[in-house]
Design a protein around this motif. Structure first.
Motif, PDB file in Angstrom:
ATOM      1  N   LEU A   1     -11.112   7.272 -13.168  1.00 36.95           N
ATOM      2  CA  LEU A   1     -10.204   6.281 -13.116  1.00 36.95           C
ATOM      3  C   LEU A   1      -8.571   6.867 -13.534  1.00 36.95           C
ATOM      4  CD1 LEU A   1     -11.895   4.095 -16.073  1.00 36.95           C
ATOM      5  CD2 LEU A   1     -11.254   3.362 -13.869  1.00 36.95           C
ATOM      6  N   MET A   2      -8.502   7.827 -14.156  1.00 39.01           N
ATOM      7  CA  MET A   2      -7.267   8.516 -14.149  1.00 39.01           C
ATOM      8  C   MET A   2      -6.823   8.918 -12.831  1.00 39.01           C
ATOM      9  SD  MET A   2      -6.252   8.167 -17.242  1.00 39.01           S
ATOM     10  CE  MET A   2      -7.162   6.854 -17.377  1.00 39.01           C
ATOM     11  N   ALA A   3      -7.610   9.607 -11.868  1.00 41.34           N
ATOM     12  CA  ALA A   3      -7.326   9.843 -10.721  1.00 41.34           C
ATOM     13  C   ALA A   3      -6.823   8.696  -9.895  1.00 41.34           C
ATOM     14  CB  ALA A   3      -8.351  10.774  -9.849  1.00 41.34           C
ATOM     15  N   TYR A   4      -7.509   7.587  -9.895  1.00 38.00           N
ATOM     16  CA  TYR A   4      -7.428   6.455  -9.363  1.00 38.00           C
ATOM     17  C   TYR A   4      -5.798   6.040  -9.606  1.00 38.00           C
ATOM     18  CZ  TYR A   4      -7.422   1.339  -8.349  1.00 38.00           C
ATOM     19  OH  TYR A   4      -7.105   0.126  -7.887  1.00 38.00           O
ATOM     20  N   ARG A   5      -5.624   6.156 -10.941  1.00 32.79           N
ATOM     21  CA  ARG A   5      -4.302   5.378 -11.635  1.00 32.79           C
ATOM     22  C   ARG A   5      -3.001   6.106 -10.977  1.00 32.79           C
ATOM     23  NH1 ARG A   5      -3.814   4.480 -17.797  1.00 32.79           N
ATOM     24  NH2 ARG A   5      -1.967   3.550 -16.943  1.00 32.79           N
ATOM     25  N   ALA A   6      -3.410   7.615 -10.972  1.00 31.15           N
ATOM     26  CA  ALA A   6      -2.428   8.362 -10.366  1.00 31.15           C
ATOM     27  C   ALA A   6      -2.212   8.157  -8.902  1.00 31.15           C
ATOM     28  CB  ALA A   6      -2.743  10.042 -10.319  1.00 31.15           C
ATOM     29  N   ALA A   7      -3.480   8.242  -8.155  1.00 30.23           N
ATOM     30  CA  ALA A   7      -3.088   7.761  -6.707  1.00 30.23           C
ATOM     31  C   ALA A   7      -2.409   6.493  -6.409  1.00 30.23           C
ATOM     32  CB  ALA A   7      -4.539   7.837  -6.192  1.00 30.23           C
ATOM     33  N   MET A   8      -2.722   5.313  -7.420  1.00 33.43           N
ATOM     34  CA  MET A   8      -2.048   4.051  -7.184  1.00 33.43           C
ATOM     35  C   MET A   8      -0.478   4.326  -7.430  1.00 33.43           C
ATOM     36  SD  MET A   8      -4.236   2.209  -6.120  1.00 33.43           S
ATOM     37  CE  MET A   8      -3.337   0.504  -6.043  1.00 33.43           C
ATOM     38  N   LEU A   9      -0.110   4.809  -8.582  1.00 32.08           N
ATOM     39  CA  LEU A   9       1.250   5.173  -8.604  1.00 32.08           C
ATOM     40  C   LEU A   9       2.058   5.836  -7.717  1.00 32.08           C
ATOM     41  CD1 LEU A   9       1.010   6.304 -12.446  1.00 32.08           C
ATOM     42  CD2 LEU A   9       2.192   4.424 -11.740  1.00 32.08           C
ATOM     43  N   LEU A  10       1.427   6.831  -6.988  1.00 28.27           N
ATOM     44  CA  LEU A  10       1.908   7.613  -5.835  1.00 28.27           C
ATOM     45  C   LEU A  10       2.081   6.704  -4.706  1.00 28.27           C
ATOM     46  CD1 LEU A  10       0.334  11.184  -6.519  1.00 28.27           C
ATOM     47  CD2 LEU A  10       2.810  10.594  -6.715  1.00 28.27           C
ATOM     48  N   ARG A  11       1.154   6.084  -4.487  1.00 24.71           N
ATOM     49  CA  ARG A  11       0.955   5.153  -3.311  1.00 24.71           C
ATOM     50  C   ARG A  11       1.818   3.842  -3.642  1.00 24.71           C
ATOM     51  NH1 ARG A  11      -5.105   3.888  -2.515  1.00 24.71           N
ATOM     52  NH2 ARG A  11      -4.106   2.399  -0.986  1.00 24.71           N
ATOM     53  N   GLY A  12       2.036   3.505  -4.491  1.00 23.43           N
ATOM     54  CA  GLY A  12       2.884   2.418  -4.629  1.00 23.43           C
ATOM     55  C   GLY A  12       4.471   2.836  -4.531  1.00 23.43           C
ATOM     56  N   LEU A  13       4.660   3.836  -5.057  1.00 17.96           N
ATOM     57  CA  LEU A  13       6.067   4.571  -4.988  1.00 17.96           C
ATOM     58  C   LEU A  13       6.271   4.548  -3.379  1.00 17.96           C
ATOM     59  CD1 LEU A  13       8.778   5.687  -5.858  1.00 17.96           C
ATOM     60  CD2 LEU A  13       7.622   7.847  -6.136  1.00 17.96           C
ATOM     61  N   CYS A  14       5.367   5.125  -2.623  1.00 14.73           N
ATOM     62  CA  CYS A  14       5.470   5.365  -1.320  1.00 14.73           C
ATOM     63  C   CYS A  14       5.599   3.976  -0.162  1.00 14.73           C
ATOM     64  CB  CYS A  14       4.288   6.264  -0.565  1.00 14.73           C
ATOM     65  SG  CYS A  14       4.530   8.219  -1.321  1.00 14.73           S
ATOM     66  N   LEU A  15       4.775   3.034  -0.975  1.00 20.13           N
ATOM     67  CA  LEU A  15       4.990   1.659  -0.231  1.00 20.13           C
ATOM     68  C   LEU A  15       6.430   0.921  -0.239  1.00 20.13           C
ATOM     69  CD1 LEU A  15       1.521   0.274  -0.909  1.00 20.13           C
ATOM     70  CD2 LEU A  15       2.265   1.133   1.337  1.00 20.13           C
ATOM     71  N   VAL A  16       6.942   1.529  -1.415  1.00 20.04           N
ATOM     72  CA  VAL A  16       8.245   0.854  -1.996  1.00 20.04           C
ATOM     73  C   VAL A  16       9.219   1.634  -0.758  1.00 20.04           C
ATOM     74  CG1 VAL A  16      10.138   1.006  -3.474  1.00 20.04           C
ATOM     75  CG2 VAL A  16       7.920   0.093  -4.129  1.00 20.04           C
ATOM     76  N   LEU A  17       8.928   2.962  -0.311  1.00 18.39           N
ATOM     77  CA  LEU A  17       9.855   3.809   0.452  1.00 18.39           C
ATOM     78  C   LEU A  17       9.301   3.422   2.069  1.00 18.39           C
ATOM     79  CD1 LEU A  17       9.783   6.801  -1.628  1.00 18.39           C
ATOM     80  CD2 LEU A  17      11.586   5.308  -1.463  1.00 18.39           C
ATOM     81  N   HIS A  18       8.477   2.412   2.196  1.00 17.49           N
ATOM     82  CA  HIS A  18       7.897   2.254   3.602  1.00 17.49           C
ATOM     83  C   HIS A  18       7.050   3.225   4.031  1.00 17.49           C
ATOM     84  CE1 HIS A  18      10.147  -1.692   3.528  1.00 17.49           C
ATOM     85  NE2 HIS A  18      11.373  -0.934   2.852  1.00 17.49           N
ATOM     86  N   GLU A  19       6.449   3.818   3.292  1.00 14.56           N
ATOM     87  CA  GLU A  19       5.437   4.867   3.697  1.00 14.56           C
ATOM     88  C   GLU A  19       3.879   4.705   3.303  1.00 14.56           C
ATOM     89  OE1 GLU A  19       6.170   7.608   5.749  1.00 14.56           O
ATOM     90  OE2 GLU A  19       8.053   7.113   5.689  1.00 14.56           O
ATOM     91  N   ASN A  20       2.949   4.530   4.084  1.00 14.76           N
ATOM     92  CA  ASN A  20       1.551   4.417   3.921  1.00 14.76           C
ATOM     93  C   ASN A  20       0.831   5.557   3.812  1.00 14.76           C
ATOM     94  OD1 ASN A  20      -0.968   3.098   3.381  1.00 14.76           O
ATOM     95  ND2 ASN A  20      -1.058   2.351   5.441  1.00 14.76           N
ATOM     96  N   VAL A  21       0.745   6.132   2.702  1.00 12.33           N
ATOM     97  CA  VAL A  21       0.439   7.666   2.455  1.00 12.33           C
ATOM     98  C   VAL A  21      -1.302   7.516   2.010  1.00 12.33           C
ATOM     99  CG1 VAL A  21       2.431   8.712   1.909  1.00 12.33           C
ATOM    100  CG2 VAL A  21       0.872   7.749   0.287  1.00 12.33           C
ATOM    101  N   SER A  22      -1.888   8.533   2.365  1.00 12.39           N
ATOM    102  CA  SER A  22      -3.352   8.686   1.714  1.00 12.39           C
ATOM    103  C   SER A  22      -3.312   9.886   0.816  1.00 12.39           C
ATOM    104  CB  SER A  22      -4.240   9.099   3.060  1.00 12.39           C
ATOM    105  OG  SER A  22      -5.316   9.301   2.603  1.00 12.39           O
ATOM    106  N   VAL A  23      -3.863   9.631  -0.309  1.00 13.53           N
ATOM    107  CA  VAL A  23      -4.088  10.818  -1.402  1.00 13.53           C
ATOM    108  C   VAL A  23      -5.151  11.430  -0.731  1.00 13.53           C
ATOM    109  CG1 VAL A  23      -4.864  11.320  -3.550  1.00 13.53           C
ATOM    110  CG2 VAL A  23      -3.184   9.438  -3.048  1.00 13.53           C
ATOM    111  N   ALA A  24      -6.326  11.022  -0.053  1.00 17.07           N
ATOM    112  CA  ALA A  24      -7.482  11.781   0.644  1.00 17.07           C
ATOM    113  C   ALA A  24      -6.969  12.614   1.931  1.00 17.07           C
ATOM    114  CB  ALA A  24      -8.425  10.762   0.760  1.00 17.07           C
ATOM    115  N   GLU A  25      -6.030  12.321   2.484  1.00 23.42           N
ATOM    116  CA  GLU A  25      -5.828  13.268   3.589  1.00 23.42           C
ATOM    117  C   GLU A  25      -4.924  14.322   3.326  1.00 23.42           C
ATOM    118  OE1 GLU A  25      -4.746  10.450   6.578  1.00 23.42           O
ATOM    119  OE2 GLU A  25      -6.453   9.412   6.675  1.00 23.42           O
TER     120      GLU A  25
END
Length: 101
Positions: A77-101
């Motif tokens: 759950l904590m890894a998922y929350r961290a991934a969502m925070l990072l991905r959310g920030l990146c989406l605001v910056l118009h970047e669709n990132v993958s934590v898994a890649e």
């Protein structure tokens, strides 16, 4: 580590769903039916770049009706929350990132 490596494989790769589902089970995730499609979709949604077909309401509804979580370890759950925070920030910056890649 396998939970972050397995979802980075393209979903259309033969056997990819089974490998992702097994990695999700191996970290201690438990669902009512242990459905492979459910167990392979959720880690991809959690840790990979978003794909438009994953956000289709009817497809999402169909997959989520198949099963339900019974338990998920706190560290996942904590890894998922961290991934969502990072991905959310990146989406605001118009970047669709993958934590898994």
């Amino acid at each position: 580590a396998h939970l972050l490596q397995a979802p980075s494989e393209p979903p259309e790769t033969p056997g990819a769903d089974a490998r992702v589902a097994e990695a999700f089970k191996a970290v201690g995730v438990r669902t009512r039916n242990m459905d492979e499609k459910f167990l392979s979709f959720l880690p991809r949604l959690m840790f990979c770049s978003l794909r438009p077909e994953w956000l289709d309401r009817s497809r999402m509804r169909e997959i989520l009706k198949r099963d339900a979580f019974e338990s998920m370890p706190t560290h996942i759950l904590m890894a998922y929350r961290a991934a969502m925070l990072l991905r959310g920030l990146c989406l605001v910056l118009h970047e669709n990132v993958s934590v898994a890649e």
